[in-house]
Design an enzyme around this catalytic site. Sequence first.
Site, PDB file in Angstrom:
ATOM      1  N   CYS A  81       0.861  -1.186   0.000  1.00 47.34           N
ATOM      2  CA  CYS A  81       0.000   0.000   0.000  1.00 47.34           C
ATOM      3  C   CYS A  81       0.890   1.227   0.000  1.00 47.34           C
ATOM      4  O   CYS A  81       1.422   1.624   1.043  1.00 47.34           O
ATOM      5  CB  CYS A  81      -0.952   0.021   1.188  1.00 47.34           C
ATOM      6  N   VAL A  83       0.228   4.508  -0.632  1.00 43.83           N
ATOM      7  CA  VAL A  83      -0.229   5.754  -0.016  1.00 43.83           C
ATOM      8  C   VAL A  83      -0.243   5.656   1.509  1.00 43.83           C
ATOM      9  O   VAL A  83      -0.055   6.666   2.203  1.00 43.83           O
ATOM     10  CB  VAL A  83      -1.601   6.178  -0.575  1.00 43.83           C
ATOM     11  N   TYR A 138      -6.150   8.601  -5.978  1.00 43.08           N
ATOM     12  CA  TYR A 138      -6.462   9.156  -4.664  1.00 43.08           C
ATOM     13  C   TYR A 138      -7.185  10.497  -4.754  1.00 43.08           C
ATOM     14  O   TYR A 138      -7.155  11.179  -5.780  1.00 43.08           O
ATOM     15  CB  TYR A 138      -5.179   9.354  -3.843  1.00 43.08           C
ATOM     16  N   CYS A 199      -0.189   3.569  -7.320  1.00 48.09           N
ATOM     17  CA  CYS A 199      -1.120   2.924  -6.394  1.00 48.09           C
ATOM     18  C   CYS A 199      -1.163   1.451  -6.747  1.00 48.09           C
ATOM     19  O   CYS A 199      -1.381   1.100  -7.916  1.00 48.09           O
ATOM     20  CB  CYS A 199      -2.519   3.528  -6.532  1.00 48.09           C
ATOM     21  N   GLN A 201      -3.355  -0.649  -5.930  1.00 50.98           N
ATOM     22  CA  GLN A 201      -4.728  -1.140  -6.089  1.00 50.98           C
ATOM     23  C   GLN A 201      -5.298  -0.788  -7.455  1.00 50.98           C
ATOM     24  O   GLN A 201      -6.196  -1.469  -7.936  1.00 50.98           O
ATOM     25  CB  GLN A 201      -5.621  -0.566  -4.968  1.00 50.98           C
TER      26      GLN A 201
END
Length: 251
Positions: A81, A83, A138, A199, A201
């Site tokens: 992850c 961020v 984000y 990111c 994800q």
Amino acid sequence: MSNKVYRIGQIVPSSNVTMETEIPALLRSRETIAPERFTFHSSRMRMKKVTKEELEAMDAQSLKCAQELSDARVDVMGYACLVAIMSMGRGYHCVSETNLHEETVKNDAPAPVVTSAGALINGLKVLGAKKVAVITPYMKPLTEMVVDYIEHQGFEVVDYIALEIPDNLEVAAQNPKNLLDIYKRLNLEGVDVIVASACVQMPSLEAIDAIEKESGIPVTSAAVCTTYEMLKKLGLDTKVPMGGALLSGKY
């Protein structure tokens, strides 16, 4: 030539579904050109919304995840992850990697640790980047933290796009091919490297090579850099026949 089987451990947000598909895809692709084989093992930290508050609460669970994965005697461990690490303050990837590794040592199962945040920074260095352009899913305040983090590491972020998607499952549902249009909104003047997804994800694997060919600029992502860094920690050849400049053998 070794046909050893390596265990890849991943510490992932509970709502993350992409790192457990993109890292295996890259390493399965590598298996077509190299003898090593890989198995994949995850431990999860609770997180649904990508907010600073949830990210901080999630990060506090990472040490327990490191303990669990070290029980499985994984050969390398990745904190998946970006961020979460970058929102904890400049340079936090070094702190996190040290703390997580110490947990594996205390469990008598020492394993090297990679954070996707640290991997992206190291990947940009490997590519010789000075000026970069970045795409994130984000919200803008978190994206600005990511930009500040990258710039504090010595790079200039010429331009960035924040897609402002707060729900983590919605981030995973994005069509990676949309990035072929999204990246065209970036100012690419003087840019050395495009980060197609800062990111782990947001899916990007299917778009990376196409953006690179179309733009003529090296392209990478947090997932690609994390895979590269894991292979490096394992002392293995980092070439992979997919996944953009960093793993293509060009650099």
